[in-house]
Enzyme design. Structure first.
Site, PDB file in Angstrom:
ATOM      1  N   ASP A 379      34.237   8.312  20.950  1.00 18.43           N
ATOM      2  CA  ASP A 379      33.758   7.671  22.178  1.00 18.43           C
ATOM      3  C   ASP A 379      34.657   8.111  23.321  1.00 18.43           C
ATOM      4  O   ASP A 379      35.870   8.202  23.178  1.00 18.43           O
ATOM      5  CB  ASP A 379      33.772   6.150  22.033  1.00 18.43           C
ATOM      6  CG  ASP A 379      33.008   5.482  23.173  1.00 18.43           C
ATOM      7  OD1 ASP A 379      31.857   5.085  22.958  1.00 18.43           O
ATOM      8  OD2 ASP A 379      33.575   5.376  24.285  1.00 18.43           O
ATOM      9  N   ASP A 434      24.793   7.575  19.499  1.00 13.61           N
ATOM     10  CA  ASP A 434      24.486   6.304  20.176  1.00 13.61           C
ATOM     11  C   ASP A 434      25.034   6.356  21.598  1.00 13.61           C
ATOM     12  O   ASP A 434      25.927   5.600  21.964  1.00 13.61           O
ATOM     13  CB  ASP A 434      25.114   5.151  19.373  1.00 13.61           C
ATOM     14  CG  ASP A 434      24.686   3.792  19.892  1.00 13.61           C
ATOM     15  OD1 ASP A 434      23.700   3.739  20.656  1.00 13.61           O
ATOM     16  OD2 ASP A 434      25.331   2.794  19.553  1.00 13.61           O
TER      17      ASP A 434
END
Lengths: 574, 545
Positions: A379, A434
């Site tokens: 991330d 995602d």
């Protein structure tokens, strides 16, 4: 209307020195020193003074003293209202940011009331210049109480010891508020008979509590929000302090300093209201349906958490990422079809790569997979993954996924990470993408043929990829653009969807090199899932006519058509 | 000693200097270095006495090689690349001499801990099928994934300039593209459409032999009078004739001329002005996509260097090339210490700009070629940033970022092509000096590191007010002879000079032989010269051009 206390009675009391903490009780009602009286009970007066008082009262009824006394009672009303609002503010704010409303309300009210008790006790040490001290305390309440919500939000966003600040602020405000009424009683005692004094002050005090408790949920929170409410209530306190300097003009020797201080606090709070708008915390409030309990501008994005009655929400750059009420639908649908497809084909799920998903909610689902050995989560934003690990609401929701020894966190741009030569050897059974929706170019690149080609380089043989792909209903072209782009990159795709109440219809694309068949059953799990069972899993892959395939272009780095599709499609709804 | 205001006024205009020199303007706290080609080595060629003494020496040992390539820029590296492909594969057969310590010429790149970045030319449009040799190079690089029906190669996605390609800053806001759409009146847009129609007309144009007017490589272009007539007028005159008066259209064309030629609209020939647009249009009339690397054309240079490898001698300056007998060329060069050496070659390729070639090849000295070869000066500043700063007003960061109200050429973001959108980066800021040759160089060199860094910083600050907190380092490169300039009349003069024709065993390869400074032309001339040499050395190889 009961008659006010006469001037005659007042004079000797004013001259009487007050030394002991309990001296005000003994002198209340104008009785002689050293004669203790019951505080809670009918006031005792001798006939003569009673008559005299009544006579004086008739005389004074038209005079300024009566007006002053009445206005002082109004002061009590305002003080009481403000005091209760501070208490509610702190309780609400604490339950917003920490959750567990019962615990927060109980502890905040407990601390606040006991601090009021301390304040009442401390008021006994105020000996000289009672009126001046009263105004001083009013000003202090205005400042500390007024700034309480901004201080608490700031502390929550930036400090790890938020609770210390919370109870510290609550105790300080409670203590200051606790000093107000006893001091005011002492100021008023010369104007009223004791029985009337207590009756009136307490009546007005409780009335103020009622006003505060009604105005807070009906007017203040919905119209102003917590931060502005706090600042405005502080402002009302400051105005009261200023007014008190006029009401108590003849009891305060030097009023100028007090007035200037009250004005300064008033101005500071006013500036706070204006500046808070610029400081964006408040400016954003209009954008969100619920109260903002956390807001942080990281170098990468703006993270906002809001909290409503029954759920909380995470926003990145103003876009809803999940609502705690229904995120399980989204995340189960994100994770389980990929796992199921892999397991159903007889392949193991040992190593999984999650791209994006810094909230840890996809991780929570993944970690339930039997036989899972390692998850790498890439991330961009270290603040996001840190928040998901340490913020109580988030870490409770992701069930402490970041503390699981199987999880490795990497903070990097997924595009850069996948392309870096040093990561070339990392291959996975399942990849979950995602990312936030492709509403600008830096995100659009994560949905390009190049990106999927890079993902392929990190897939083991027959590995499965699942990609969150925005709404096939609201952004049908965008959804199919992602699917077509994956196909162009050499993947077989199986698009599917789920209904998430806070998002609407939401879409994903399941993919694998060669061919892919939609999975028909979930892998064996220790506990049933909340949303998915085998029939529901199969139903995900049924797309109604209004979500079916469209003719669209492929999203490439050098055209970024997806960003344009997405903009055009969502503009119709936003 | 010029003041800060003087410097800013010189390069960015007096009005801007007034604003930028207000006491409230933020001050940058950056350091940096001044770079430039090795003038000291190059200028030795200008001292005939010292030169004569060195050349008179008979005690120098002589080494042998087959081909010497002078110049390690795109033309020289391409020539060596072609020679190696053509059969001169033995390491000792081809020797490339570069006087600078870095190869690549104006296509060179640099590198920091954060990213590679360009020091000069930074893109190549996807070539049409006409640029066959370039197509071969791209195939060898492994970035061609197939071919379109019209012959264009399909280039790997990660090499094509990532969208958004360019944006324009105007009155406090960024807009997409290079043509200022915001605030354009109907008449502006009509002229813009008409201009595009003119370009498309030229794109479709063919001469009696079926050749196009504007094509890369220019060797394949038509020499019909109708085309050459465009060389006789300036782009400004041509636009006047066509009724193109729109200020924003003229800005776009002026920007193009400054960007590719270091010339204003008034000085560039109409041939050059149209060449810029038409040569990179595909048959559908759209602009070709651009290929770029983090270090600009450094990506191409790195590949060529990988092939040519240890045949390149850096820091060694060739000072003389002269024939000895019918078969030998005597090449004299100085090593880094200034010590002379001698090399005997069969053939020599002078892959250097004409003003250098003239010094090396005595028979060129008397030629009257001044109109054909004029050079513009450039300053390139690499601004190293510790972060991206505030989100801008308007469209997001693009690869090429241009300021409408500035005489600079704007900047290119080095990390854009790598897909790196966060954290530290390098911006490469360009400024072309459009004054006549010597004046341009004087202006360039009179300004030192502090001046140029300040000009770049002040210019960028108008679009990035938080730059003072982001810029850690500004390095400055002064290119005295950055590019050849196609002034009015240059194209005809170049044709008449027949400058690319070999003199004895000396061959010529440089982009300035085409009158425009682009990688594709350098590559084509390098390949042509190499193929001439291969033929002269009796290698039977078909041309790849």
């Amino acid at each position: 209307m009961r008659p006010p206390v006469s001037e005659d009675e007042q004079a000797p009391v004013e001259e009487a020195p007050l030394h002991a903490p309990n001296s005000e009780h003994s002198t209340a009602g104008g009785a002689s020193q050293g004669a203790p009286r019951r505080i809670w009970g009918p006031p005792q007066r001798d006939e003569a003074s009673q008559k005299k008082a009544e006579a004086d009262g008739r005389r004074e009824a038209e005079g300024p003293s009566k007006t002053t006394a009445t206005l002082l009672l109004v002061t009590v009303l305002v003080i009481a209202t403000c005091g209760l609002v501070y208490e509610l503010l702190a309780s609400t704010l604490a339950s917003f940011v920490l959750g567990d409303a019962v615990m927060q309300y109980s502890t905040v009210i407990g601390v606040y009331l006991s601090a009021m008790g301390v304040g009442a006790w401390l008021s006994g040490y105020v000996v000289d210049d009672v009126a001046k001290r009263f105004v001083d305390i009013e000003i202090a309440v205005a400042l500390v109480g007024g700034a309480s919500a901004p201080i608490l939000f700031f502390a929550f966003a930036h400090l790890s010891w938020f609770r210390v600040v919370l109870y510290g602020v609550v105790a300080l405000v409670g203590m200051l508020v606790g000093m107000e009424i006893p001091l005011l009683l002492r100021i008023l005692r010369a104007r009223y008979a004791f029985k009337d004094l207590v009756a009136r002050v307490l009546t007005v005090d409780y009335l103020g509590a009622l006003v505060g408790s009604l105005a807070f949920p009906i007017f203040f929170v919905p119209k102003l929000g917590l931060v502005r409410t706090s600042l405005v209530i502080g402002g009302i306190n400051a105005v009261t302090a200023l007014a008190s300097t006029y009401l108590l003009d003849d009891e305060i020797k030097k009023t100028l300093g007090l007035r200037l201080r009250a004005l300064a606090v008033l101005v500071a709070l006013g500036v706070g209201v204006v500046a808070a708008d610029r400081l964006t915390l408040l400016a954003e409030e209009g954008l969100f349906a619920d109260e903002i309990i956390y807001a942080k501008q990281t170098p990468y994005q703006r993270i906002v958490i809001t909290r409503g009655r029954a759920s909380f929400q995470l926003f990145l750059n103003g876009n809803l990422q999940f609502s705690s009420a229904d995120e399980y639908r989204y995340h189960e649908a994100l994770i389980w079809p990929a796992i199921a497809a892999r397991v159903e084909a007889g392949d193991p799920v040992k190593r999984v790569l999650v791209l994006g998903g810094g909230d840890g909610l996809g991780l929570r689902e993944l970690l339930k997979t039997p036989g899972l050995e390692a998850v790498t989560l890439v991330d961009l934003d270290p603040f996001m993954t840190h928040l998901a690990r340490s913020q109580p609401l988030l870490s409770a929701l992701n069930e402490g996924a970041f503390s699981d020894p199987r999880v490795t966190i990497v903070n990097d741009d997924a595009y850069v990470w996948l392309g870096a030569p040093k990561n070339a050897g990392q291959k996975f059974d399942v990849i979950i993408a995602d990312f936030p929706d492709p509403n600008h170019y830096a995100l659009g690149k994560l949905y390009t043929t190049r990106m999927y080609a890079l993902m392929k380089q990190h897939m083991l043989e027959r590995a499965v990829l699942a990609v969150q792909s925005t709404s096939p209903l609201f952004a049908r072209k965008s959804f199919w653009c992602i699917a077509r782009t994956m196909e162009r990159a050499g993947l077989a795709v199986a698009p599917y969807h789920v209904f998430v109440p806070s998002f609407g219809e939401w879409g994903y694309v399941l993919a694998r090199e060669g061919s892919i068949t939609p999975p028909s059953r979930l892998p064996p799990l220790a506990k049933p899932l909340r949303y998915l069972d085998d029939p529901t899993l199969r139903a995900l892959f049924v797309l109604s006519r209004d979500m079916q395939s469209l003719d669209v272009e492929v999203n490439r780095l050098d055209n970024q058509v997806l960003v344009h599709y997405y903009e055009a499609e969502w503009k119709r709804y936003l | 000693m010029p003041t800060r205001r003087d410097v800013l006024a010189t390069f960015l205009g007096a009005a801007f200097a007034g604003v930028a020199c207000k006491s409230k303007a933020p001050v940058g706290h950056y350091h940096g270095e001044l770079f430039g080609p090795r003038f000291d080595r190059g200028h030795k060629l200008r001292d005939p006495k010292e030169l004569a003494a060195t050349l008179a020496r008979t005690d120098l040992p002589e080494q042998k090689t087959r081909v010497v390539v002078v110049g390690g820029g795109p033309a020289g590296l391409s020539a060596a690349w072609r020679l190696i492909r053509g059969g001169l594969a033995a390491k000792e057969d081809v020797q490339v001499f570069e006087l600078d310590d870095v190869a690549g010429g104006t296509s060179r790149g640099g590198q920091s801990e954060v990213t590679r970045y360009p020091w000069g030319a930074h893109y190549v449009p996807v070539p049409s099928g006409d640029a066959r040799a370039l197509g071969v190079l791209l195939e060898e690089m492994g970035i061609v994934e197939g071919h379109e029906a019209d012959g264009y190669p399909v280039i790997a996605e990660h090499v094509l300039c990532r969208a958004p390609e360019e944006r324009l800053f105007y009155r406090g806001r960024w807009y997409e593209g290079l043509y200022l759409q915001a605030g354009a009146q109907k008449e502006d847009l009509r002229q813009f459409r008409a201009f595009k129609r003119e370009l498309q007309g030229w794109r479709k144009w063919r001469d009696l032999k079926g050749r196009r007017a504007f094509v890369i490589p220019t060797a394949r272009a038509s020499d019909a009078e109708e085309v050459l007539a465009l060389d006789a007028v300036s782009m400004a005159q041509w636009m006047d004739q066509k009724g193109f008066t729109s200020a924003r259209l003229r800005w776009l064309v002026d920007y193009a001329c400054r960007d590719d030629y270091a010339l204003s609209l008034q000085d560039a020939s109409a041939w050059a002005g149209l060449f810029y647009f038409v040569s990179r249009m595909n048959d559908l009339g759209a602009s070709s996509e651009l290929m770029t690397w983090a270090d600009g054309n450094g990506g191409l240079v790195r590949h060529l260097l990988g092939v040519v490898a240890d045949r390149v001698h850096l820091g060694k300056s060739v000072i003389d090339v002269r024939p000895r007998g019918a078969q030998e060329q005597v090449v004299t060069y100085l090593d880094r210490d200034g010590a002379p050496h001698r090399l005997i070659a069969e053939r020599v390729i002078l892959a250097v700009p004409r003003y250098v070639a003239r010094h090396l090849c005595p028979s060129l000295a008397d030629r009257k070629e001044d109109l054909a070869f004029d050079y513009g000066a450039w300053a390139v500043c690499n601004v190293h940033l510790n972060g991206r700063g505030a989100r801008p007003q308007g469209v997001a960061m693009a690869w090429d970022n241009v300021l409408y109200e500035s005489p600079s050429l704007g900047y290119v973001s080095a990390t854009h092509q790598e897909g790196n959108d966060h954290g530290p980066t390098v911006w490469t800021w360009y400024y072309a000096i459009t004054d006549p040759g010597k004046d341009a160089r004087k202006k360039l060199l009179d300004a030192h590191w502090r001046d140029w860094a300040d000009v770049a910083f002040s210019d960028l600050s108008r679009a990035h007010p938080d730059l003072h907190a982001l810029a850690d380092r500004i390095d400055v490169f002064r290119w005295g002879h950055a590019m050849t300039r196609p002034r009015v009349g240059a194209r005809r003069a170049l044709r008449e000079a027949a400058a690319h024709v070999p003199v004895g065993a000396v061959h010529f390869a440089h982009t300035d032989l085409s009158g425009v400074a682009i990688f594709e032309e350098a590559h084509d001339h390098g390949v042509r010269a190499a193929e001439e040499v291969l033929a002269a050395l009796s290698f039977q190889v078909p041309s790849i051009r």
